[in-house]
Motif scaffolding. Structure first.
Motif, mmCIF file in Angstrom:
data_model
loop_
_atom_site.group_PDB
_atom_site.id
_atom_site.type_symbol
_atom_site.label_atom_id
_atom_site.label_comp_id
_atom_site.label_asym_id
_atom_site.label_seq_id
_atom_site.Cartn_x
_atom_site.Cartn_y
_atom_site.Cartn_z
ATOM 1 N N ARG A 100 0.878 -1.162 0.000
ATOM 2 C CA ARG A 100 0.000 0.000 0.000
ATOM 3 C C ARG A 100 0.921 1.219 0.000
ATOM 4 O O ARG A 100 1.963 1.181 -0.652
ATOM 5 N N LEU A 101 0.595 2.268 0.703
ATOM 6 C CA LEU A 101 1.478 3.442 0.702
ATOM 7 C C LEU A 101 2.843 3.120 1.289
ATOM 8 O O LEU A 101 3.863 3.587 0.816
ATOM 9 N N ASP A 102 2.877 2.356 2.366
ATOM 10 C CA ASP A 102 4.126 1.871 2.936
ATOM 11 C C ASP A 102 3.975 0.378 3.112
ATOM 12 O O ASP A 102 2.914 -0.106 3.502
ATOM 13 N N GLN A 103 5.007 -0.360 2.871
ATOM 14 C CA GLN A 103 4.885 -1.817 2.841
ATOM 15 C C GLN A 103 5.185 -2.366 4.232
ATOM 16 O O GLN A 103 6.309 -2.664 4.571
ATOM 17 N N VAL A 104 4.106 -2.466 5.040
ATOM 18 C CA VAL A 104 4.281 -2.998 6.376
ATOM 19 C C VAL A 104 3.670 -4.397 6.502
ATOM 20 O O VAL A 104 3.886 -5.078 7.478
ATOM 21 N N GLU A 105 2.867 -4.810 5.504
ATOM 22 C CA GLU A 105 2.258 -6.124 5.584
ATOM 23 C C GLU A 105 3.242 -7.209 5.179
ATOM 24 O O GLU A 105 4.039 -7.025 4.277
ATOM 25 N N ASP A 106 3.165 -8.313 5.838
ATOM 26 C CA ASP A 106 4.016 -9.459 5.504
ATOM 27 C C ASP A 106 3.099 -10.652 5.316
ATOM 28 O O ASP A 106 2.473 -11.132 6.255
ATOM 29 N N GLU A 107 2.995 -11.140 4.107
ATOM 30 C CA GLU A 107 2.042 -12.198 3.780
ATOM 31 C C GLU A 107 2.279 -13.448 4.612
ATOM 32 O O GLU A 107 1.371 -14.187 4.929
ATOM 33 N N ASN A 108 3.533 -13.719 4.969
ATOM 34 C CA ASN A 108 3.850 -14.932 5.707
ATOM 35 C C ASN A 108 3.495 -14.815 7.187
ATOM 36 O O ASN A 108 3.496 -15.794 7.916
ATOM 37 N N VAL A 109 3.253 -13.591 7.656
ATOM 38 C CA VAL A 109 3.011 -13.379 9.076
ATOM 39 C C VAL A 109 1.578 -12.952 9.345
ATOM 40 O O VAL A 109 0.976 -13.365 10.314
ATOM 41 N N LEU A 110 1.012 -12.131 8.486
ATOM 42 C CA LEU A 110 -0.282 -11.525 8.753
ATOM 43 C C LEU A 110 -1.412 -12.229 7.996
ATOM 44 O O LEU A 110 -1.248 -12.621 6.844
ATOM 45 N N SER A 111 -2.546 -12.323 8.657
ATOM 46 C CA SER A 111 -3.743 -12.842 8.007
ATOM 47 C C SER A 111 -4.423 -11.706 7.249
ATOM 48 O O SER A 111 -4.101 -10.534 7.430
ATOM 49 N N GLU A 112 -5.400 -12.085 6.397
ATOM 50 C CA GLU A 112 -6.131 -11.063 5.647
ATOM 51 C C GLU A 112 -6.848 -10.105 6.590
ATOM 52 O O GLU A 112 -6.901 -8.896 6.347
ATOM 53 N N LYS A 113 -7.408 -10.622 7.677
ATOM 54 C CA LYS A 113 -8.139 -9.773 8.619
ATOM 55 C C LYS A 113 -7.198 -8.808 9.334
ATOM 56 O O LYS A 113 -7.554 -7.648 9.613
ATOM 57 N N GLU A 114 -5.974 -9.260 9.643
ATOM 58 C CA GLU A 114 -5.004 -8.361 10.268
ATOM 59 C C GLU A 114 -4.597 -7.247 9.302
ATOM 60 O O GLU A 114 -4.435 -6.086 9.702
ATOM 61 N N ILE A 115 -4.455 -7.590 8.029
ATOM 62 C CA ILE A 115 -4.103 -6.580 7.017
ATOM 63 C C ILE A 115 -5.243 -5.573 6.875
ATOM 64 O O ILE A 115 -5.004 -4.373 6.716
ATOM 65 N N GLU A 116 -6.501 -6.039 6.963
ATOM 66 C CA GLU A 116 -7.639 -5.115 6.890
ATOM 67 C C GLU A 116 -7.591 -4.106 8.029
ATOM 68 O O GLU A 116 -7.868 -2.913 7.839
ATOM 69 N N ILE A 117 -7.243 -4.575 9.231
ATOM 70 C CA ILE A 117 -7.109 -3.668 10.375
ATOM 71 C C ILE A 117 -6.028 -2.631 10.102
ATOM 72 O O ILE A 117 -6.215 -1.427 10.319
ATOM 73 N N LEU A 118 -4.855 -3.072 9.599
ATOM 74 C CA LEU A 118 -3.756 -2.146 9.322
ATOM 75 C C LEU A 118 -4.134 -1.120 8.264
ATOM 76 O O LEU A 118 -3.758 0.063 8.355
ATOM 77 N N ASN A 119 -4.868 -1.529 7.245
ATOM 78 C CA ASN A 119 -5.279 -0.585 6.203
ATOM 79 C C ASN A 119 -6.215 0.483 6.752
ATOM 80 O O ASN A 119 -6.127 1.652 6.391
ATOM 81 N N LEU A 120 -7.125 0.085 7.647
ATOM 82 C CA LEU A 120 -8.001 1.066 8.287
ATOM 83 C C LEU A 120 -7.200 2.047 9.128
ATOM 84 O O LEU A 120 -7.435 3.260 9.094
ATOM 85 N N VAL A 121 -6.248 1.525 9.908
ATOM 86 C CA VAL A 121 -5.421 2.383 10.764
ATOM 87 C C VAL A 121 -4.610 3.354 9.924
ATOM 88 O O VAL A 121 -4.446 4.524 10.281
ATOM 89 N N ARG A 122 -4.100 2.875 8.792
ATOM 90 C CA ARG A 122 -3.296 3.748 7.944
ATOM 91 C C ARG A 122 -4.114 4.926 7.437
ATOM 92 O O ARG A 122 -3.641 6.051 7.344
ATOM 93 N N MET A 123 -5.371 4.666 7.061
ATOM 94 C CA MET A 123 -6.217 5.722 6.525
ATOM 95 C C MET A 123 -6.730 6.662 7.621
ATOM 96 O O MET A 123 -6.949 7.839 7.377
ATOM 97 N N GLN A 124 -6.932 6.134 8.859
ATOM 98 C CA GLN A 124 -7.444 6.971 9.946
ATOM 99 C C GLN A 124 -6.848 6.503 11.270
ATOM 100 O O GLN A 124 -7.427 5.681 11.971
ATOM 101 N N PRO A 125 -5.663 7.036 11.629
ATOM 102 C CA PRO A 125 -4.966 6.582 12.846
ATOM 103 C C PRO A 125 -5.786 6.739 14.125
ATOM 104 O O PRO A 125 -5.579 5.997 15.083
ATOM 105 N N SER A 126 -6.724 7.684 14.156
ATOM 106 C CA SER A 126 -7.492 7.927 15.374
ATOM 107 C C SER A 126 -8.757 7.069 15.471
ATOM 108 O O SER A 126 -9.543 7.228 16.396
ATOM 109 N N ILE A 127 -8.955 6.150 14.546
ATOM 110 C CA ILE A 127 -10.170 5.338 14.531
ATOM 111 C C ILE A 127 -10.294 4.510 15.813
ATOM 112 O O ILE A 127 -9.307 4.000 16.353
ATOM 113 N N THR A 128 -11.519 4.397 16.336
ATOM 114 C CA THR A 128 -11.758 3.596 17.533
ATOM 115 C C THR A 128 -12.065 2.148 17.139
ATOM 116 O O THR A 128 -12.382 1.859 15.976
#
Length: 478
Positions: free
Chosen positions: A404-432
């Motif tokens: 994505r904008l910065d490559q922090v996901e690691d396919e061998n370590v993260l699940s799809e659901k974990e990547i979805e969480i990271l993408n949300l955080v990247r777009m809105q760091p203050s999200i609850t």
């Protein structure tokens, strides 16, 4: 061919339901998201996991179709009128609900209101839109271009106006266009300046073309060692009028790619390894079509194997990837686009992608790659690097697909659901966590579980309180 596309799997424009949920809100989100994005089809009677055609019983077929029509009419604001029809596939009947990209955006669920009930399509899911996206949808629906709005508090000076006019003339001359004098009257006609009660008012476009007034209006350029962002070799940040940013960014790239020479008869001709016209086009397009409501900046990255230009904002106002590749264009920033045209930076609308492709083909380069996400658009022009072997190229390709904008996901370590969480955080760091659950349509317990997993893997941490703090994605892990 259309049928093959409809039943080959879920996508940004296709969603399956094996049967209609008891609560219409669960599929109304999809209807709203299609209308707010690029349109799409909701198909009832197909298993979303196996893609098996299950079908709908004929004795309830028309009852279900009427129910869908009533639910859309009752639930969605402004009014959405889908095309609802039965279709026979493999001897079974399914219901196809076709939704066009809407023109009266934003569309939202009446029960949730605009702030909480506006949805967009991201990959193959319907997500709650963040405030900045809702604002852009509102402007799309009102046919308003942000760069033509008044820039409140920004002064109109004779010096800045004269310089802009002179620079437009210089660019026209450099582009071989007909020469004519440019004065502030032309800037008013082009909606770069406004007249109100005898005063001249600046637009946002005027500020972008004359200064570094907006902090997000900059071009970040970098050279990386290798094929990822692990190590900088050089980096620059260009600000000021956006047309000077374009020139400086193009010069930066040319300084950091190879320059060779060929002999044509008795004449020695120098030639860059990448076509300068494609480089220029990539950076001009990024500035012309970026989302100015997104406070990210344009990024130009030179790797060992490619040049990569990333601009904030996905495709505009229902434009599809296929339409872009076929030369269609919708103008997001009308004021900027008009000035670029007057300067000769833009030759013909919708031709930029084709010029990049043609330039790469003439150079004998691999076909450029175009990637469209919900919040950015990326163009990659590939370098011919004899040092890079096929194994490395395959690895790079896999890495780029995950980036994505910065490559922090690691396919061998993260699940799809974990990547979805990271993408949300990247777009809105203050999200609850509650907002994450709403956006992903998960229960709160699932969100908490995956956040805990990300913390344990040292990918994510929380700074500050649960209400006023923010999430931080960690790029270095022990």
């Amino acid at each position: 061919m259309v049928e093959d596309t409809m039943f080959s799997g879920e996508s940004k424009n296709i969603e399956y339901k094996v049967s209609l949920p008891d609560k219409s809100e669960k599929y109304m989100k999809t209807i709203v998201a299609f209308a707010n994005t690029q349109g799409g089809k909701l198909i009832v009677g197909v298993d979303d996991k196996t893609h098996q055609i299950v079908g709908v019983e004929n004795d309830v077929l028309f009852q279900l179709m009427d129910g869908i029509a009533n639910a859309v009419s009752d639930s969605c604001v402004p009014q959405i009128i889908p095309d609802i029809e039965p279709q026979t596939v493999d001897g079974k009947t399914v219901i196809v609900v076709s939704v066009e990209a809407g023109k009266n955006r934003p569309y939202y669920l009446k029960s949730k209101g605009k702030d909480n009930g506006t949805y967009i399509r991201v990959a193959g899911t319907s997500r709650q839109a963040f405030p900045e996206k809702i604002k852009e949808l509102e402007m799309e629906g009102a046919r308003i271009s942000w760069d033509e709005l008044t820039c409140v508090g920004y002064p109109v000076s004779e010096e800045a106006t004269e310089k802009l006019c002179q620079d437009i003339e210089k660019f026209r001359k450099k582009a071989g266009m007909s020469e004519h004098s440019v004065k502030k009257e032309q800037l008013i006609n082009w909606k770069i300046l406004k007249q109100s009660e005898g005063q001249l008012l600046a637009t946002n476009a005027y500020a972008l073309l004359t200064s570094d007034y907006f902090s997000f209006s900059k071009t970040q350029c970098a050279v990386f060692k290798g094929t990822d962002r692990a190590m900088f070799l050089d980096k620059r940040e260009f600000t000021g009028p956006i047309y000077t940013q374009i020139e400086e960014a193009v010069d930066f790239v040319l300084r950091n790619i190879r320059l060779g020479a060929t002999i044509d008869g008795l004449v020695r001709k120098e030639k860059y390894e990448l076509p300068p016209e494609a480089i220029r086009e990539m950076i001009i397009n990024a500035h012309c079509h970026r989302n100015l409501l997104d406070e990210s900046c344009i990024q130009v990255a030179v790797y060992d194997d490619r040049l990569e230009v990333t601009s904030p904002g996905g495709l505009y106002n229902g434009l599809t990837y296929e339409e872009v590749m076929n030369g269609h264009s919708k103008i997001r920033n009308k004021g900027i686009a008009n000035i670029f045209s007057q300067m000769g930076l833009v030759e013909a609308w919708g031709s930029g992608i084709k010029r990049i492709l043609n330039a790469a083909e003439e150079y004998g380069l691999p076909k450029p790659r175009f990637q469209e996400f919900d919040n950015m658009f990326r163009v990659e022009l590939f370098r011919v690097n004899p040092i890079t072997d096929q194994a490395n190229q395959a690895t790079n390709q896999a890495n780029q697909d995950l980036e994505r904008l910065d490559q922090v996901e690691d396919e061998n370590v993260l699940s799809e659901k974990e990547i979805e969480i990271l993408n949300l955080v990247r777009m809105q760091p203050s999200i609850t966590q509650k907002e994450m659950a709403n956006a992903l349509d998960w229960n709160l317990a699932s969100v908490k579980y995956y956040i805990t997993k990300l913390k344990e893997k040292n990918y994510l941490k929380r700074q500050g309180s649960s209400q006023k703090g923010k999430w931080v994605i960690l790029t270095k892990r022990d």
